[in-house]
Design an enzyme around this catalytic site. Sequence first.
Site, short mmCIF file in Angstrom:
data_model
loop_
_atom_site.label_atom_id
_atom_site.label_comp_id
_atom_site.label_asym_id
_atom_site.label_seq_id
_atom_site.Cartn_x
_atom_site.Cartn_y
_atom_site.Cartn_z
N ASP A 72 0.82 -1.21 0.00
CA ASP A 72 0.00 0.00 0.00
C ASP A 72 0.85 1.27 0.00
O ASP A 72 2.01 1.26 0.43
CB ASP A 72 -0.90 0.04 1.24
CG ASP A 72 -2.09 -0.89 1.13
OD1 ASP A 72 -2.13 -1.70 0.19
OD2 ASP A 72 -2.98 -0.80 2.01
N HIS A 101 3.74 -2.43 3.08
CA HIS A 101 3.87 -1.09 2.50
C HIS A 101 5.24 -0.95 1.85
O HIS A 101 6.25 -1.35 2.44
CB HIS A 101 3.70 -0.02 3.58
CG HIS A 101 2.35 -0.03 4.24
ND1 HIS A 101 2.01 -0.96 5.21
CD2 HIS A 101 1.25 0.75 4.05
CE1 HIS A 101 0.76 -0.74 5.59
NE2 HIS A 101 0.28 0.28 4.91
#
Length: 243
Positions: free
Chosen positions: A60, A206
Amino acid sequence: MLVIILLSLFLNVFWVAALLIMAIGLIGIALGAFNIQWNFFVKAIHNGQTHSRQIALTFDDGPHPVYTPRVLDLLDKYAVKATFFCIGRQVTQHPEVALELHKRGHLIGNHSYTHAPTIDFHTKVKWLGEIHRTDAAIAACIGRKPCFFRPPYGVTTPHLAGAIRVSGHSVIGWRVRPYDTARRTPDRIVRTILNKTKPGDIILLHDTHDRIVPVLEQLLPALKRRNFTMVTVETLTQRHAYA
């Protein structure tokens, strides 16, 4: 007099009970909003087929000009395909990175345009603006419109639910979240993932911080040693990634 006292007691108990029920309801709504796996406001996909040992790595908040290319190199090294839920503004600022991850066979999903701290207070109209603007940024970069959407912070609301009904995106959640953006050591992040991951799971990571490289250097070979096959969310869920 006794009747008045009893009536007063009854009313006091009634209002206390009513307030308690309201408080429990509000707590339940808050927990449902912040826990995407409850499917409280939005039905999300958290895993795929479990009869094989396929899992999906997702990243993300990118693309990041420094860390995303390093993530891509590690994924190439271990022949792994992943899914990146990109912020539209980041795609606009770093289109060359987004295009590169697309060229290397990874998928791009929608993760809102701004990922603003106040985004969960957006109206349905504002949510649609975030979603459509990100779709447009991704399409301008890779020539394809994403069908996958992941809510920022994993928070869902009635306004977001209304926007998703209009946009038609598949909402993608996760089963394993190691909180890699917190100040955890790479060893602890890897240990959390290995302890929790089961066949069919979607893992949330991430590609925006310096710990992601040492995490993947340990994680990718460790998952392969456990005979997991890392695939895209499209392959895992058998849903189309692009319109």
